[in-house]
Scaffold this motif. Structure first.
Motif, PDB file in Angstrom:
ATOM      1  N   LEU A 267       0.812  -1.218   0.000  1.00  0.00           N
ATOM      2  CA  LEU A 267       0.000   0.000   0.000  1.00  0.00           C
ATOM      3  C   LEU A 267       0.842   1.264   0.000  1.00  0.00           C
ATOM      4  O   LEU A 267       0.297   2.366   0.111  1.00  0.00           O
ATOM      5  N   HIS A 269       2.227   2.813  -2.312  1.00  0.00           N
ATOM      6  CA  HIS A 269       1.954   3.723  -3.430  1.00  0.00           C
ATOM      7  C   HIS A 269       0.928   4.784  -3.056  1.00  0.00           C
ATOM      8  O   HIS A 269       0.870   5.861  -3.663  1.00  0.00           O
ATOM      9  N   LEU A 270       0.113   4.522  -2.024  1.00  0.00           N
ATOM     10  CA  LEU A 270      -0.873   5.506  -1.594  1.00  0.00           C
ATOM     11  C   LEU A 270      -0.224   6.714  -0.931  1.00  0.00           C
ATOM     12  O   LEU A 270      -0.826   7.788  -0.866  1.00  0.00           O
ATOM     13  N   LEU A 276      -3.079   7.875  -8.843  1.00  0.00           N
ATOM     14  CA  LEU A 276      -4.334   7.708  -8.126  1.00  0.00           C
ATOM     15  C   LEU A 276      -4.826   9.032  -7.572  1.00  0.00           C
ATOM     16  O   LEU A 276      -6.000   9.397  -7.708  1.00  0.00           O
ATOM     17  N   HIS A 277      -3.923   9.789  -6.930  1.00  0.00           N
ATOM     18  CA  HIS A 277      -4.314  11.026  -6.270  1.00  0.00           C
ATOM     19  C   HIS A 277      -4.659  12.122  -7.273  1.00  0.00           C
ATOM     20  O   HIS A 277      -5.673  12.811  -7.128  1.00  0.00           O
ATOM     21  N   GLY A 421      -5.970  -6.292  -9.522  1.00  0.00           N
ATOM     22  CA  GLY A 421      -4.907  -6.223  -8.513  1.00  0.00           C
ATOM     23  C   GLY A 421      -3.884  -7.328  -8.668  1.00  0.00           C
ATOM     24  O   GLY A 421      -2.675  -7.084  -8.535  1.00  0.00           O
ATOM     25  N   ASN A 447      -5.304  -3.918  -1.661  1.00  0.00           N
ATOM     26  CA  ASN A 447      -5.678  -2.770  -2.478  1.00  0.00           C
ATOM     27  C   ASN A 447      -7.146  -2.780  -2.867  1.00  0.00           C
ATOM     28  O   ASN A 447      -7.706  -1.723  -3.175  1.00  0.00           O
ATOM     29  N   ILE A 451      -7.746   1.068  -1.967  1.00  0.00           N
ATOM     30  CA  ILE A 451      -7.909   2.067  -3.036  1.00  0.00           C
ATOM     31  C   ILE A 451      -9.297   2.713  -2.999  1.00  0.00           C
ATOM     32  O   ILE A 451      -9.410   3.945  -3.027  1.00  0.00           O
ATOM     33  N   THR A 454      -9.449   5.028   0.054  1.00  0.00           N
ATOM     34  CA  THR A 454      -8.701   6.274  -0.116  1.00  0.00           C
ATOM     35  C   THR A 454      -9.376   7.205  -1.105  1.00  0.00           C
ATOM     36  O   THR A 454      -9.491   8.415  -0.871  1.00  0.00           O
ATOM     37  N   THR A 455      -9.838   6.650  -2.234  1.00  0.00           N
ATOM     38  CA  THR A 455     -10.375   7.479  -3.314  1.00  0.00           C
ATOM     39  C   THR A 455     -11.750   8.040  -3.001  1.00  0.00           C
ATOM     40  O   THR A 455     -12.028   9.207  -3.311  1.00  0.00           O
TER      41      THR A 455
END
Length: 715
Positions: A267, A269-270, A276-277, A421, A447, A451, A454-455
């Protein structure tokens, strides 16, 4: 009587075979004509990679001549033939990549400190990065009136030393400086390479207080620092650090244990503002703008809603990129987002491999050195794998909308996320193993939850919290964000602590990694049946990794830390007081995920105050661990009886091992070492003595001018 040859001449047979092969390739390329352009960034990257892989200017020049010969061969094959154009253009683009990175490396050239020293100087602060979780502040400083120092330094200070130092401020300080460190072990992270392209000539630690001008600290901190502080005030602890990382890219307040759990669970990459961001910000901004602009009949009837919404989304993405510090991953993602918006406006399909190829080309032309970093490789590999998967006929058929009950639709969507994934994890595994010697095995499952959380929960809640804080009503949104962040951290720890969560393997040879990458690209970029041929180099490259033996001995570049392999697969450390950095580096190079035990505590190891001696795979090892001076005559017998002698200090001439002697004379040439013992022992060094890349042989400054221009602080 007329005669004729009974068999075809060899030359004629070879020519006929070559013509048949060329015709077959022409047919294949014609069937893949829509996909050939996708290989342009691959060719550009191959030229850049060749520059990094080859050691000297003679080799780079030779590679250019070979690529020139390839261009000529493509022209001779026939410019009207697709094969000829592909070979000629591919070689030309590869040559362009090699020249591009060569010119870039010369363009950023800056002097590097020749040796460690302690000195006083005044400087202008260019950048400040707070690291609250470590109680540190990192400064990028530009020395003033000190031509004997590199023009750009990276310094680490405590929070008490730095206070509220701001960018642009002039300070006076005393620091312990050293040249940018190279990889401490074979296959390790080479900070010297990155420092060269960042124009960093030295790194160091601030000693004592930092002198500041009388009016210092009166101005307002930068917007990014104020926003980070505001978020920390709303969300406490490590959760607040992650919240700030999602908005401003400042990861300094994340607890190291939580950051390691995020890394082990797949995780991490978050925590780095990337695709993603930026996609979430641009997407929400565009959706909001379209809903608001649609209230205007005048705009709607004239077809201006979509262009204006795209422009607003681009501005929002650009502002977010600037707020996050404008790092390379963020800029790369912003460029990709702009290309998606342009595709929307042109009425084209937005998420295609052509878009990914265009983004990769732009990034490599702008920052060719990014190719060598894991960030570029991981992000583009992930996006390419996702798009290639969802363009596949079977995946499109599985996810196609159909008339079915909502529980089945939800299950199908979750299954799609899980399949995506898994494909991404498989695509990223070779890259993670090459750079970090480890790869998370449960990242796909983690994820699936992380994901969407978070999103659709954390980032919108933070955005609403920031907006409603303007009228004092943001607390409920911050509470939602904090609870979701605690859930994210708990998920990371749960996955990271699961048995077998991380696969660890020793050093991945560069040529094996190149094989695996080529095979993966072959499978992802082509679409006809010959894409299956990519399995051969992919499997061969991964097989190279799987059959790699673990090193019997690891010696860090300074010679202080030695790890010896044990029969049960674990490793023992010579100095059990080694810090976490040394322990982590040794564990990664060894390809293990277990604590290092103390070598002196083992029964088969004999240690005194100065040396440890043991037998490993039939070889006698003698390693120094004391600091007292010992005369050469007293050491001669012990050294002569050992196959390998290792010391962080200079050894006298009388001390020489039967096979290998490692001391302060040899380590600067070899760097850290991995030793493979047995009947045919070999040593692999972190440094190649023939390497002539500019960060290996940079222009140097001594730093021996002790002038302290304190009067410059007030100017």
């Amino acid at each position: 009587m007329a005669t004729r040859p009974l068999q075809t001449p060899i030359a004629t047979g070879i020519a006929a075979a070559l013509r048949r092969c060329a015709d077959w390739l022409e047919t294949r390329l014609d069937a893949e004509r829509e996909r050939i352009a996708l290989w342009l960034p691959v060719a550009l990257g191959a030229g850049i990679a060749a520059w990094f892989a080859l050691p000297t200017a003679w080799h780079w020049t030779g590679a250019l001549f070979l690529l020139g010969a390839g261009m000529l061969a493509g022209w001779l094959l026939g410019w009207r033939r697709r094969l000829g154009r592909t070979v000629a253009i591919g070689c030309a683009v590869a040559a362009t990549g090699l020249l591009l990175i060569w010119v870039r490396a010369l363009w950023v050239a800056a002097p590097v400190l020749v040796q460690p020293l302690t000195t006083e100087f005044s400087a202008r602060v260019e950048r400040v990065e707070a690291l609250p979780a470590r109680e540190q502040v990192r400064l990028i400083a530009l020395p003033l009136a000190r031509t004997d120092l590199p023009p750009r330094l990276r310094l680490t200070a405590t929070i008490g030393q730095a206070g509220d130092v701001a960018p642009g401020e002039r300070v006076g300080l005393r620091a312990r400086l050293m040249p940018p460190p190279t990889a401490s072990l074979p296959g390790g992270y080479d900070f010297a390479q990155r420092a060269w392209f960042d124009r960093l000539g030295a790194v160091g630690t601030v000693l004592g207080t930092i002198g500041r001008a009388p009016e210092a600290g009166r101005g307002a901190p930068p917007l990014r620092a104020r926003l980070t502080g505001h978020i920390h005030g709303r969300v406490d602890g490590s959760a607040g650090g992650i919240a700030a990382a999602l908005v401003t890219g400042d990861r300094g307040a994340i607890d190291p244990a939580d950051e390691e759990a995020m890394r082990r669970s797949g995780l991490a990459h978050l925590l780095s503002i990337s695709g993603l961001h930026v996609t979430a910000v641009v997407g929400f901004a565009m959706l909001l703008a379209m809903r608001l602009l649609a209230f205007s009949r005048w705009l709607a009837l004239r077809g201006l809603v979509l262009p204006l919404a795209a422009a607003f989304a681009a501005l929002a993405g650009g502002g977010y990129t600037l707020l996050a510090g404008g790092e390379v991953p963020t800029l790369r993602s912003f460029i990709a987002a702009l290309l998606v918006l342009v595709a929307f406006l042109l009425g084209r399909e937005a998420l295609t491999l052509r878009l990914v190829a265009a983004g990769a080309l732009l990034v490599l032309v702008w920052r060719p050195e990014a190719l060598a970093g894991p960030s570029f490789q991981l992000s583009f590999a992930a996006v390419t794998a996702i798009i290639a998967l969802h363009q596949a006929r079977a995946m499109r058929g599985f996810l196609m909308r159909r008339d079915e009950p909502w529980p089945l639709r939800l299950a199908r969507a979750i299954a799609g996320l899980l399949i995506t994934g898994l494909v991404v994890e498989v695509a990223l595994a070779p890259i993670a193993l090459f750079h970090f010697h480890k790869a998370g095995l449960y990242g796909a499952l983690a994820n699936v939850v992380a994901i969407p959380l978070t999103t659709f929960v954390i980032m919108p809640a933070e955005a609403l919290g920031l907006i409603f804080d303007a009228v004092g009503l943001g607390a409920p949104f911050w509470w939602v964000a904090e609870q979701a962040l605690h859930g994210l951290i708990a998920l990371a720890h749960r996955v990271a602590d699961a048995p077998g969560a991380v696969a660890t393997l020793p050093r991945f040879p560069a040529w094996g990694f190149a094989l695996a990458v080529f095979g993966g690209l072959w499978m992802l970029l082509w679409q006809t049946r010959w894409r299956r041929a990519g399995l051969v180099p992919l499997i061969a490259g991964m097989a190279v990794l799987l059959v790699q033996p673990r090193p019997d001995l690891l010696v860090t570049g300074d010679g202080r830390h030695i790890a010896a392999a044990l029969p049960d697969g674990s490793y023992a450390l010579l100095r059990d007081r080694a810090g976490d950095y040394a322990r982590d580096a040794l564990a990664e190079a060894a390809g293990i995920d277990a604590p290092l035990v103390a070598l002196a505590d083992l029964d088969h190891v004999a240690c005194n105050r100065d040396f440890c001696r043991w037998t490993q795979r039939g070889r006698i090892i003698l390693a120094a661990r004391g600091r007292d001076r010992i005369e050469g005559a007293d050491m001669a017998a012990a050294c002569a009886a050992a196959d390998v002698v290792i010391s962080e200090r200079w050894l006298p001439r009388e001390c020489a091992g039967r096979w290998l002697t490692i001391d302060r004379d040899t380590l600067p040439q070899t760097g850290g070492l991995a030793l493979y013992l047995g009947q045919r022992p070999r040593a692999v060094g972190a440094l190649d003595p023939g390497d002539a890349h500019p960060w290996r042989r940079p222009p140097q400054v001594s730093g021996n001018d002790e002038a302290v221009p304190t009067a410059a602080l007030g100017r």
